[in-house]
Design a protein around this motif. Sequence first.
Motif, PDB file in Angstrom:
ATOM      1  N   ASN A  94       0.835  -1.219   0.000  1.00  0.00           N
ATOM      2  CA  ASN A  94       0.000   0.000   0.000  1.00  0.00           C
ATOM      3  C   ASN A  94       0.859   1.253   0.000  1.00  0.00           C
ATOM      4  OD1 ASN A  94      -2.524  -1.277  -0.100  1.00  0.00           O
ATOM      5  ND2 ASN A  94      -2.485  -1.659   2.099  1.00  0.00           N
ATOM      6  N   GLU A  95       1.954   1.254   0.763  1.00  0.00           N
ATOM      7  CA  GLU A  95       2.867   2.403   0.785  1.00  0.00           C
ATOM      8  C   GLU A  95       3.507   2.605  -0.584  1.00  0.00           C
ATOM      9  OE1 GLU A  95       5.821   1.835   3.826  1.00  0.00           O
ATOM     10  OE2 GLU A  95       4.316   1.507   5.379  1.00  0.00           O
ATOM     11  N   LEU A  96       3.982   1.493  -1.180  1.00  0.00           N
ATOM     12  CA  LEU A  96       4.639   1.590  -2.488  1.00  0.00           C
ATOM     13  C   LEU A  96       3.658   2.035  -3.568  1.00  0.00           C
ATOM     14  CD1 LEU A  96       6.817  -1.628  -2.267  1.00  0.00           C
ATOM     15  CD2 LEU A  96       7.660   0.728  -2.325  1.00  0.00           C
ATOM     16  N   ALA A  97       2.416   1.562  -3.511  1.00  0.00           N
ATOM     17  CA  ALA A  97       1.411   1.965  -4.491  1.00  0.00           C
ATOM     18  C   ALA A  97       1.140   3.466  -4.376  1.00  0.00           C
ATOM     19  CB  ALA A  97       0.127   1.169  -4.292  1.00  0.00           C
ATOM     20  N   ALA A  98       1.068   3.963  -3.151  1.00  0.00           N
ATOM     21  CA  ALA A  98       0.801   5.388  -2.940  1.00  0.00           C
ATOM     22  C   ALA A  98       1.952   6.257  -3.456  1.00  0.00           C
ATOM     23  CB  ALA A  98       0.555   5.659  -1.457  1.00  0.00           C
ATOM     24  N   SER A  99       3.183   5.713  -3.378  1.00  0.00           N
ATOM     25  CA  SER A  99       4.340   6.490  -3.825  1.00  0.00           C
ATOM     26  C   SER A  99       4.711   6.228  -5.280  1.00  0.00           C
ATOM     27  CB  SER A  99       5.549   6.200  -2.930  1.00  0.00           C
ATOM     28  OG  SER A  99       5.997   4.868  -3.134  1.00  0.00           O
ATOM     29  N   GLY A 100       3.985   5.305  -5.941  1.00  0.00           N
ATOM     30  CA  GLY A 100       4.266   5.017  -7.346  1.00  0.00           C
ATOM     31  C   GLY A 100       5.430   4.074  -7.575  1.00  0.00           C
ATOM     32  N   GLN A 101       5.887   3.396  -6.542  1.00  0.00           N
ATOM     33  CA  GLN A 101       7.046   2.510  -6.665  1.00  0.00           C
ATOM     34  C   GLN A 101       6.692   1.016  -6.649  1.00  0.00           C
ATOM     35  OE1 GLN A 101      10.262   3.533  -7.174  1.00  0.00           O
ATOM     36  NE2 GLN A 101       9.221   5.478  -7.506  1.00  0.00           N
ATOM     37  N   LEU A 102       5.423   0.686  -6.624  1.00  0.00           N
ATOM     38  CA  LEU A 102       5.011  -0.713  -6.483  1.00  0.00           C
ATOM     39  C   LEU A 102       5.519  -1.579  -7.637  1.00  0.00           C
ATOM     40  CD1 LEU A 102       3.524  -2.929  -5.011  1.00  0.00           C
ATOM     41  CD2 LEU A 102       1.428  -2.232  -6.193  1.00  0.00           C
ATOM     42  N   TYR A 103       5.364  -1.122  -8.857  1.00  0.00           N
ATOM     43  CA  TYR A 103       5.778  -1.918 -10.016  1.00  0.00           C
ATOM     44  C   TYR A 103       7.249  -2.304  -9.918  1.00  0.00           C
ATOM     45  CZ  TYR A 103       6.878  -3.274 -14.777  1.00  0.00           C
ATOM     46  OH  TYR A 103       7.331  -3.957 -15.875  1.00  0.00           O
ATOM     47  N   ASN A 104       8.096  -1.345  -9.619  1.00  0.00           N
ATOM     48  CA  ASN A 104       9.538  -1.613  -9.541  1.00  0.00           C
ATOM     49  C   ASN A 104       9.867  -2.653  -8.474  1.00  0.00           C
ATOM     50  OD1 ASN A 104      10.047   0.258 -11.552  1.00  0.00           O
ATOM     51  ND2 ASN A 104      10.369   1.938 -10.103  1.00  0.00           N
ATOM     52  N   GLU A 105       9.225  -2.565  -7.338  1.00  0.00           N
ATOM     53  CA  GLU A 105       9.498  -3.500  -6.250  1.00  0.00           C
ATOM     54  C   GLU A 105       8.989  -4.911  -6.562  1.00  0.00           C
ATOM     55  OE1 GLU A 105      11.441  -2.975  -3.575  1.00  0.00           O
ATOM     56  OE2 GLU A 105      11.817  -1.015  -4.488  1.00  0.00           O
ATOM     57  N   VAL A 106       7.829  -5.000  -7.188  1.00  0.00           N
ATOM     58  CA  VAL A 106       7.304  -6.321  -7.569  1.00  0.00           C
ATOM     59  C   VAL A 106       8.221  -6.952  -8.615  1.00  0.00           C
ATOM     60  CG1 VAL A 106       5.376  -7.520  -8.699  1.00  0.00           C
ATOM     61  CG2 VAL A 106       4.925  -5.824  -6.931  1.00  0.00           C
ATOM     62  N   MET A 107       8.695  -6.164  -9.565  1.00  0.00           N
ATOM     63  CA  MET A 107       9.600  -6.687 -10.587  1.00  0.00           C
ATOM     64  C   MET A 107      10.914  -7.167  -9.957  1.00  0.00           C
ATOM     65  SD  MET A 107       8.134  -6.806 -13.486  1.00  0.00           S
ATOM     66  CE  MET A 107       6.641  -7.248 -12.624  1.00  0.00           C
ATOM     67  N   LYS A 108      11.407  -6.465  -8.952  1.00  0.00           N
ATOM     68  CA  LYS A 108      12.616  -6.904  -8.243  1.00  0.00           C
ATOM     69  C   LYS A 108      12.384  -8.258  -7.572  1.00  0.00           C
ATOM     70  CE  LYS A 108      14.562  -2.383  -7.121  1.00  0.00           C
ATOM     71  NZ  LYS A 108      14.846  -1.449  -6.021  1.00  0.00           N
ATOM     72  N   ALA A 109      11.197  -8.441  -6.998  1.00  0.00           N
ATOM     73  CA  ALA A 109      10.877  -9.713  -6.339  1.00  0.00           C
ATOM     74  C   ALA A 109      10.865 -10.849  -7.359  1.00  0.00           C
ATOM     75  CB  ALA A 109       9.534  -9.615  -5.619  1.00  0.00           C
ATOM     76  N   PHE A 110      10.273 -10.604  -8.524  1.00  0.00           N
ATOM     77  CA  PHE A 110      10.234 -11.634  -9.566  1.00  0.00           C
ATOM     78  C   PHE A 110      11.631 -11.900 -10.127  1.00  0.00           C
ATOM     79  CE2 PHE A 110       5.612 -10.447 -10.378  1.00  0.00           C
ATOM     80  CZ  PHE A 110       5.141 -11.553  -9.703  1.00  0.00           C
ATOM     81  N   GLU A 111      12.442 -10.871 -10.216  1.00  0.00           N
ATOM     82  CA  GLU A 111      13.803 -11.035 -10.716  1.00  0.00           C
ATOM     83  C   GLU A 111      14.594 -11.976  -9.811  1.00  0.00           C
ATOM     84  OE1 GLU A 111      17.442  -8.077 -10.497  1.00  0.00           O
ATOM     85  OE2 GLU A 111      16.045  -7.465 -12.085  1.00  0.00           O
ATOM     86  N   GLY A 112      14.400 -11.839  -8.507  1.00  0.00           N
ATOM     87  CA  GLY A 112      15.090 -12.714  -7.562  1.00  0.00           C
ATOM     88  C   GLY A 112      14.669 -14.162  -7.723  1.00  0.00           C
ATOM     89  N   SER A 113      13.397 -14.400  -7.991  1.00  0.00           N
ATOM     90  CA  SER A 113      12.942 -15.784  -8.158  1.00  0.00           C
ATOM     91  C   SER A 113      13.460 -16.369  -9.463  1.00  0.00           C
ATOM     92  CB  SER A 113      11.419 -15.861  -8.090  1.00  0.00           C
ATOM     93  OG  SER A 113      10.842 -15.231  -9.201  1.00  0.00           O
ATOM     94  N   THR A 114      13.589 -15.546 -10.488  1.00  0.00           N
ATOM     95  CA  THR A 114      14.128 -16.021 -11.760  1.00  0.00           C
ATOM     96  C   THR A 114      15.588 -16.418 -11.592  1.00  0.00           C
ATOM     97  OG1 THR A 114      12.642 -14.562 -12.960  1.00  0.00           O
ATOM     98  CG2 THR A 114      14.535 -15.377 -14.163  1.00  0.00           C
ATOM     99  N   ARG A 115      16.331 -15.616 -10.872  1.00  0.00           N
ATOM    100  CA  ARG A 115      17.734 -15.919 -10.610  1.00  0.00           C
ATOM    101  C   ARG A 115      17.854 -17.218  -9.825  1.00  0.00           C
ATOM    102  NH1 ARG A 115      19.387 -11.841  -7.385  1.00  0.00           N
ATOM    103  NH2 ARG A 115      18.457 -10.380  -8.812  1.00  0.00           N
TER     104      ARG A 115
END
Length: 110
Positions: free
Chosen positions: A31-52
């Motif tokens: 909710n904090e990240l969505a309000a600040s507009g950073q949610l997409y970047n953080e979710v993509m980082k999480a997926f990047e870690g699982s791909t690695r």
Amino acid sequence: MRSILTGSMESRNTRLMPLMMAAGLTNEKINELAASGQLYNEVMKAFEGSTRGAQEAADNFTTKLSNLKDAAQQALGTALKGTFDAVKSSMDGIRQGGRLPSIRKQAASG
């Protein structure tokens, strides 16, 4: 996915919840990240870690052994196709009229 983007993850309806939690993305943080507009970047980082992690897992011995076993099973299935087709044909013959052709003759010709 909707529950991740809306910050309403629950273990019963969000299969990716363990990944999100491991990346520190709790409902409150989302909710904090969505309000600040950073949610997409953080979710993509999480997926990047699982791909690695998946790439690293593919390089371990157990995974390579499993892949070798799968390849051997596929090769064996291809090699035995003629015999399987002959047995299948014989079974069809029995079912349709009681005749029993020679499996060896069919396998040799197939």
